[in-house]
Design an enzyme around this catalytic site. Sequence first.
Site, mmCIF file in Angstrom:
data_model
loop_
_atom_site.group_PDB
_atom_site.id
_atom_site.type_symbol
_atom_site.label_atom_id
_atom_site.label_comp_id
_atom_site.label_asym_id
_atom_site.label_seq_id
_atom_site.Cartn_x
_atom_site.Cartn_y
_atom_site.Cartn_z
ATOM 1 C CD GLU A 76 -11.438 1.772 3.479
ATOM 2 O OE1 GLU A 76 -10.171 1.473 3.936
ATOM 3 O OE2 GLU A 76 -11.476 1.856 1.940
ATOM 4 C CE1 TYR A 115 -4.612 9.667 8.190
ATOM 5 C CE2 TYR A 115 -4.072 8.023 6.326
ATOM 6 C CZ TYR A 115 -5.044 8.572 7.148
ATOM 7 O OH TYR A 115 -6.247 8.186 7.385
ATOM 8 N NE ARG A 129 -3.144 7.529 -4.320
ATOM 9 C CZ ARG A 129 -3.849 7.422 -3.502
ATOM 10 N NH1 ARG A 129 -4.965 6.956 -3.707
ATOM 11 N NH2 ARG A 129 -3.563 7.066 -2.007
ATOM 12 C CE1 TYR A 159 -3.417 2.792 0.328
ATOM 13 C CE2 TYR A 159 -2.241 3.180 2.360
ATOM 14 C CZ TYR A 159 -2.990 3.576 1.414
ATOM 15 O OH TYR A 159 -3.829 4.982 1.507
ATOM 16 N NE ARG A 173 -9.842 11.378 6.196
ATOM 17 C CZ ARG A 173 -8.935 10.348 6.456
ATOM 18 N NH1 ARG A 173 -9.395 8.966 5.929
ATOM 19 N NH2 ARG A 173 -7.786 10.224 7.078
HETATM 20 C C1 3EB Z 1 -7.811 5.714 5.667
HETATM 21 O O1 3EB Z 1 -8.568 6.150 6.354
HETATM 22 C C2 3EB Z 1 -8.238 4.230 5.007
HETATM 23 O O2 3EB Z 1 -5.413 5.717 -0.530
HETATM 24 O O3 3EB Z 1 -6.756 6.146 -1.813
HETATM 25 C C3 3EB Z 1 -9.272 4.956 2.407
HETATM 26 C C4 3EB Z 1 -9.880 5.694 1.245
HETATM 27 C C5 3EB Z 1 -7.939 4.606 2.466
HETATM 28 C C6 3EB Z 1 -8.635 5.838 0.252
HETATM 29 C C7 3EB Z 1 -6.452 5.764 -0.603
HETATM 30 C C8 3EB Z 1 -7.038 4.851 1.597
HETATM 31 C C9 3EB Z 1 -7.408 5.562 0.395
HETATM 32 O O4 3EB Z 1 -6.691 5.813 5.654
HETATM 33 C C10 3EB Z 1 -7.846 4.113 3.638
#
Ligand code: 3EB
Length: 330
Positions: free
Chosen positions: A324, A205, A152, A145, A218
């Site tokens: 999820e 993050y 990406r 990931y 989100r």
């Molecule tokens: C998170 O909250 C969960 O890398 O595009 C959720 C939606 C998550 C999209 C992405 C990753 C992605 O971090 C992971």
Amino acid sequence: MSVLPTVASPAAALRVDYVDAPASAVLADPRLLAVFGFGTAIAVRPDDPRYLHVALPAHGPAPLEAWRVEAEVTHGRDGDIVWSTGGGLQFGALEVADDGDIEAAAAAAYARLQDWLAASDHPHPLRIWNYLDGITEGEGDAERYRRFCVGRARGIGRALAPGELPAATAIGHPLTTGRFQLYWLTARQAGTPLENPRQVQAWRYPRQYGPQPPGFARALLPASSAMPLLVSGTAAVVGHASRHDESLDAQLDEILANLRSLIAIARTRRPGLPMQLGPGARLKVYVRDAAALPQVDAWLAAHLPDVPRIVLHGHVCRRELRVEIDGCHG
Ligand code: 3EB
């Protein structure tokens, strides 16, 4: 690139439905933008650019997911991309071979998507889905990931401003497919990315989650009020930390709190959105452990009985995240 008078086009509208019908019947609708078949045991895969097979195993017989618009749809193929356009919206999909170097596969796919968008009259990504093999395989910064996030960003080739981030999902296949699958919904008009006050913005993050923070919002509120709120993959993340490693039900409670928080934020901009998740919402639920599929389905039946859902076996991008949920709300 053609410049069309936007005054002449009606507001974009998208209707998402989970339907128990043969794909051929769904595809017969000239206003069908896309239809998705889930699962590994699908025998009939229509040869139509609007049909996409997603190889995540389903809990029981999964319905098809149909996207309909309010105008006639045109569709075609452009090399490795399948696409369809209508009613101010565009669907597209792309698959890249993944021989183990997911960073390279993601970089190639996103570079191709960027080129496609640059030439498209629907250049604004609202929603993007990423499905990849072995999402949590590898240790530390070699975890797939994390390599995917690096690829990406490299493929996009520039830092996206917070105001241009799409809503997104990134989920792992429990079985190896050998392919990275990317599909998207774009629009003539840009939408408004939304963040969740309960969660750190993913693009912020901290370093502990990898060298490249993931670039997604989100949720996204499309420009047209005839469109639903588009919700990214939502897990039991509060702040930036995973919660309730030990409890599937507690993770589901936390996800519901995150979804409610996003809906509240969206309603400050669009008060006409329903206050609660209900019959106008659609949820796609990804569960890491196949043995937990019935428990998740039962939880949804108990807590969100009137929300149509599709429950899939798929891996979330952190090992401790058991479930999820993504979807739309309108
Ligand atoms: C998170 O909250 C969960 O890398 O595009 C959720 C939606 C998550 C999209 C992405 C990753 C992605 O971090 C992971």
